[in-house]
Design a protein around this motif. Sequence first.
Motif, PDB file in Angstrom:
ATOM      1  N   GLN A 280      40.179  75.859 -59.483  1.00  0.00           N
ATOM      2  CA  GLN A 280      40.410  75.595 -60.900  1.00  0.00           C
ATOM      3  C   GLN A 280      40.935  75.043 -62.092  1.00  0.00           C
ATOM      4  O   GLN A 280      41.192  75.112 -63.224  1.00  0.00           O
ATOM      5  N   GLY A 281      42.442  74.348 -60.599  1.00  0.00           N
ATOM      6  CA  GLY A 281      43.080  74.116 -62.019  1.00  0.00           C
ATOM      7  C   GLY A 281      44.762  75.538 -62.259  1.00  0.00           C
ATOM      8  O   GLY A 281      44.835  74.740 -63.440  1.00  0.00           O
ATOM      9  N   GLY A 282      44.392  76.277 -62.095  1.00  0.00           N
ATOM     10  CA  GLY A 282      45.152  77.978 -63.049  1.00  0.00           C
ATOM     11  C   GLY A 282      46.204  77.970 -62.551  1.00  0.00           C
ATOM     12  O   GLY A 282      47.755  77.819 -62.980  1.00  0.00           O
ATOM     13  N   ILE A 283      47.492  77.424 -61.326  1.00  0.00           N
ATOM     14  CA  ILE A 283      48.490  76.557 -61.859  1.00  0.00           C
ATOM     15  C   ILE A 283      48.874  75.846 -61.407  1.00  0.00           C
ATOM     16  O   ILE A 283      50.084  75.518 -61.957  1.00  0.00           O
ATOM     17  N   SER A 284      47.682  74.871 -62.824  1.00  0.00           N
ATOM     18  CA  SER A 284      48.512  73.093 -62.270  1.00  0.00           C
ATOM     19  C   SER A 284      49.778  73.359 -64.044  1.00  0.00           C
ATOM     20  O   SER A 284      49.030  74.024 -64.963  1.00  0.00           O
ATOM     21  N   GLY A 285      50.493  72.459 -63.378  1.00  0.00           N
ATOM     22  CA  GLY A 285      51.357  72.696 -64.633  1.00  0.00           C
ATOM     23  C   GLY A 285      52.485  73.669 -64.596  1.00  0.00           C
ATOM     24  O   GLY A 285      53.259  73.690 -65.534  1.00  0.00           O
ATOM     25  N   VAL A 286      51.843  74.927 -64.158  1.00  0.00           N
ATOM     26  CA  VAL A 286      52.975  75.589 -64.416  1.00  0.00           C
ATOM     27  C   VAL A 286      54.781  75.792 -63.310  1.00  0.00           C
ATOM     28  O   VAL A 286      54.169  75.527 -62.394  1.00  0.00           O
ATOM     29  N   ASP A 287      54.648  76.570 -64.417  1.00  0.00           N
ATOM     30  CA  ASP A 287      56.567  76.123 -63.524  1.00  0.00           C
ATOM     31  C   ASP A 287      57.518  77.228 -62.838  1.00  0.00           C
ATOM     32  O   ASP A 287      57.383  77.623 -62.037  1.00  0.00           O
ATOM     33  N   ARG A 288      56.486  78.439 -63.191  1.00  0.00           N
ATOM     34  CA  ARG A 288      56.812  79.857 -62.272  1.00  0.00           C
ATOM     35  C   ARG A 288      55.490  80.599 -62.918  1.00  0.00           C
ATOM     36  O   ARG A 288      54.815  80.809 -63.582  1.00  0.00           O
ATOM     37  N   ILE A 289      55.564  81.941 -61.570  1.00  0.00           N
ATOM     38  CA  ILE A 289      54.409  82.574 -61.945  1.00  0.00           C
ATOM     39  C   ILE A 289      54.855  83.819 -61.582  1.00  0.00           C
ATOM     40  O   ILE A 289      55.647  84.332 -60.556  1.00  0.00           O
ATOM     41  N   PHE A 290      54.301  84.881 -62.359  1.00  0.00           N
ATOM     42  CA  PHE A 290      54.762  85.943 -61.673  1.00  0.00           C
ATOM     43  C   PHE A 290      53.840  87.398 -61.999  1.00  0.00           C
ATOM     44  O   PHE A 290      52.260  86.755 -62.730  1.00  0.00           O
ATOM     45  N   GLY A 291      53.549  88.312 -60.623  1.00  0.00           N
ATOM     46  CA  GLY A 291      52.426  89.699 -60.938  1.00  0.00           C
ATOM     47  C   GLY A 291      53.024  90.694 -60.694  1.00  0.00           C
ATOM     48  O   GLY A 291      54.466  90.728 -60.267  1.00  0.00           O
ATOM     49  N   LEU A 292      52.441  91.895 -61.121  1.00  0.00           N
ATOM     50  CA  LEU A 292      52.971  93.480 -60.072  1.00  0.00           C
ATOM     51  C   LEU A 292      51.807  94.310 -59.817  1.00  0.00           C
ATOM     52  O   LEU A 292      50.712  93.397 -59.556  1.00  0.00           O
ATOM     53  N   HIS A 293      52.138  94.848 -58.734  1.00  0.00           N
ATOM     54  CA  HIS A 293      50.989  95.424 -58.706  1.00  0.00           C
ATOM     55  C   HIS A 293      51.029  97.433 -58.491  1.00  0.00           C
ATOM     56  O   HIS A 293      52.509  97.847 -58.807  1.00  0.00           O
ATOM     57  N   CYS A 294      50.420  98.197 -58.990  1.00  0.00           N
ATOM     58  CA  CYS A 294      51.159  99.361 -58.650  1.00  0.00           C
ATOM     59  C   CYS A 294      51.656  99.660 -57.943  1.00  0.00           C
ATOM     60  O   CYS A 294      50.886  99.875 -56.119  1.00  0.00           O
ATOM     61  N   ASP A 295      51.985 101.521 -58.121  1.00  0.00           N
ATOM     62  CA  ASP A 295      52.890 102.168 -56.866  1.00  0.00           C
ATOM     63  C   ASP A 295      53.129 102.793 -56.853  1.00  0.00           C
ATOM     64  O   ASP A 295      54.108 103.900 -57.700  1.00  0.00           O
ATOM     65  N   PRO A 296      52.689 104.043 -56.356  1.00  0.00           N
ATOM     66  CA  PRO A 296      52.428 105.351 -56.269  1.00  0.00           C
ATOM     67  C   PRO A 296      53.920 105.953 -55.711  1.00  0.00           C
ATOM     68  O   PRO A 296      53.774 107.459 -56.383  1.00  0.00           O
ATOM     69  N   ARG A 297      54.650 105.374 -55.136  1.00  0.00           N
ATOM     70  CA  ARG A 297      56.325 105.619 -54.772  1.00  0.00           C
ATOM     71  C   ARG A 297      57.071 105.961 -55.562  1.00  0.00           C
ATOM     72  O   ARG A 297      57.831 105.911 -55.438  1.00  0.00           O
ATOM     73  N   VAL A 298      56.793 105.444 -56.569  1.00  0.00           N
ATOM     74  CA  VAL A 298      58.229 104.943 -57.601  1.00  0.00           C
ATOM     75  C   VAL A 298      57.590 105.652 -59.259  1.00  0.00           C
ATOM     76  O   VAL A 298      56.440 104.731 -59.094  1.00  0.00           O
ATOM     77  N   ASP A 299      58.521 105.774 -59.384  1.00  0.00           N
ATOM     78  CA  ASP A 299      58.502 106.415 -60.685  1.00  0.00           C
ATOM     79  C   ASP A 299      58.039 106.000 -61.776  1.00  0.00           C
ATOM     80  O   ASP A 299      58.630 105.159 -62.018  1.00  0.00           O
ATOM     81  N   VAL A 300      57.093 106.317 -62.894  1.00  0.00           N
ATOM     82  CA  VAL A 300      56.896 105.638 -63.775  1.00  0.00           C
ATOM     83  C   VAL A 300      58.528 105.356 -64.928  1.00  0.00           C
ATOM     84  O   VAL A 300      59.292 106.347 -64.678  1.00  0.00           O
ATOM     85  N   GLY A 301      58.724 103.812 -65.320  1.00  0.00           N
ATOM     86  CA  GLY A 301      59.814 103.154 -65.626  1.00  0.00           C
ATOM     87  C   GLY A 301      60.389 103.190 -65.105  1.00  0.00           C
ATOM     88  O   GLY A 301      61.203 102.041 -65.298  1.00  0.00           O
ATOM     89  N   GLN A 302      59.845 102.754 -63.714  1.00  0.00           N
ATOM     90  CA  GLN A 302      60.561 101.912 -63.214  1.00  0.00           C
ATOM     91  C   GLN A 302      60.215 100.487 -62.215  1.00  0.00           C
ATOM     92  O   GLN A 302      58.837 101.071 -62.207  1.00  0.00           O
ATOM     93  N   VAL A 303      60.599  99.976 -61.930  1.00  0.00           N
ATOM     94  CA  VAL A 303      60.060  98.866 -61.122  1.00  0.00           C
ATOM     95  C   VAL A 303      60.800  98.546 -59.948  1.00  0.00           C
ATOM     96  O   VAL A 303      62.304  98.236 -59.921  1.00  0.00           O
ATOM     97  N   GLY A 304      60.408  98.406 -58.809  1.00  0.00           N
ATOM     98  CA  GLY A 304      61.192  97.720 -57.263  1.00  0.00           C
ATOM     99  C   GLY A 304      60.635  96.420 -57.164  1.00  0.00           C
ATOM    100  O   GLY A 304      59.703  95.336 -57.380  1.00  0.00           O
ATOM    101  N   LEU A 305      61.991  95.805 -57.003  1.00  0.00           N
ATOM    102  CA  LEU A 305      61.989  94.578 -56.335  1.00  0.00           C
ATOM    103  C   LEU A 305      62.496  94.573 -54.602  1.00  0.00           C
ATOM    104  O   LEU A 305      63.400  95.083 -54.765  1.00  0.00           O
ATOM    105  N   LYS A 306      62.964  92.935 -54.612  1.00  0.00           N
ATOM    106  CA  LYS A 306      62.448  92.518 -53.614  1.00  0.00           C
ATOM    107  C   LYS A 306      62.759  91.132 -53.806  1.00  0.00           C
ATOM    108  O   LYS A 306      61.587  90.154 -53.287  1.00  0.00           O
ATOM    109  N   PRO A 307      63.830  90.374 -53.227  1.00  0.00           N
ATOM    110  CA  PRO A 307      63.839  88.962 -52.985  1.00  0.00           C
ATOM    111  C   PRO A 307      63.367  88.434 -51.519  1.00  0.00           C
ATOM    112  O   PRO A 307      63.686  89.717 -51.065  1.00  0.00           O
ATOM    113  N   GLY A 308      62.901  87.620 -51.187  1.00  0.00           N
ATOM    114  CA  GLY A 308      61.884  86.913 -50.180  1.00  0.00           C
ATOM    115  C   GLY A 308      61.212  88.236 -50.148  1.00  0.00           C
ATOM    116  O   GLY A 308      59.930  88.262 -51.100  1.00  0.00           O
ATOM    117  N   PRO A 309      60.224  88.117 -48.293  1.00  0.00           N
ATOM    118  CA  PRO A 309      59.214  88.766 -48.256  1.00  0.00           C
ATOM    119  C   PRO A 309      58.743  89.865 -49.023  1.00  0.00           C
ATOM    120  O   PRO A 309      59.418  91.247 -48.549  1.00  0.00           O
TER     121      PRO A 309
END
Length: 413
Positions: free
Chosen positions: A156-185
């Motif tokens: 439906q053209g949802g990412i047409s013309g988009v330069d970057r995209i971001f998303g997140l997912h709940c992680d019950p192994r990480v404390d509230v107030g923190q985010v888990g990040l990893k470059p690559g896979p």
Amino acid sequence: MRGRELRGELDAFLTETEQDLVAFRRDLHRHPELAFAEYRTTRRIAERLTAAGLTPAIMPRGTGIICEVGSGDGPTVALRADIDALPLQDEKDVSYRSTVAGACHACGHDVHTTILLGTSIFLARQAEAGLLPGRVRLLFQPAEELPGGALEVMAQGGISGVDRIFGLHCDPRVDVGQVGLKPGPITSACDKLAIRVSGPGGHTARPHLTADLVFALAKILTELPAALSRRVDPRSSLSLVWGRVEAGSAANAIPDDGIAEGTVRCLDENAWHAAPDLIKALLESVASAYGVEATMDYTRGVPPVVNDEVSVQMLAEAAARALGEGSVVPTQQSLGGEDFAWYLESIPGAFARLGTRSPDGGVEYDIHQGTFDVDERAIGHGVRFMAATALTALWEGARADIPDELPTLADSL
């Protein structure tokens, strides 16, 4: 806008809206809807976006929304949330327990949706005040659990013309107030496999006069995963795990057919592409050794989510701005599948893990379980993080000044 100023604006916004957002999440939790059936969910989101002065476009199936915030020149950044539930019974004893038999938000998609809604309202206010240096495209995606909803959004053209995209997912192994990040896979490829084995059948008193189908099926079940471990680089973590096996109906009869179903997961994209042909060759080899016929139905799922390093750096900067120092923690690549991967095969972006565990030592839940729940303070933190992510990506895309005192990703981790 420096980090301290942004944090103050977000704090003021959430003082006004956080309780309403929690109530919205609980409403979604009470009324879960499965993939491509998220009609009520879509309507509820559309109502809130419209009330915020935005113009949501409902996708052709009637589920899922694409909506633009801001206009004019500048980069375009997409934010994505998945809106579907799982076919599981809700086992929690809470006031917002699912009212739909056999359906439950046991993966946190109600939280993701609520966070993106709150982020949308905040960004709409920024745009109205002339503080948005570009556009933000909101993707309320259906059917992540199939998977397939990401492909519908793209069609439906949802990412047409988009330069970057971001998303997140709940992680019950990480404390509230923190985010888990990893470059690559950060996730793995995940496919489905169904094998049907057939033979002439016979009496268990005379297995030598027929093909012992159950024995042959057992060999397939054990030898295929074992052979894969010797034919593929172990660093790719290609794994085949069975979830369903069925054959026969009587103790003294050798059946004439049987079936096995399972999943194939892989951390490496090259091994993922090679997996179907390799498994088919191994299957034919084992089956022929025991005189049975075997057919394979291999269903492609999703490739690994591979985070763009620059985009992960933006996430780290956003976390520092909105959540403060120490909010970024390292995370490992999981064997779970996520159709956000399809977006990242077309445009750069990154996927983060949002902490939902109570740091005071409460119950630790797991996703895809009927007991799954979150510390709802994660909603406010998620809004802070995603709003700051969108603004950071727009500022950097527009080549605006970025405060020198912000840490690098390496410093954050």
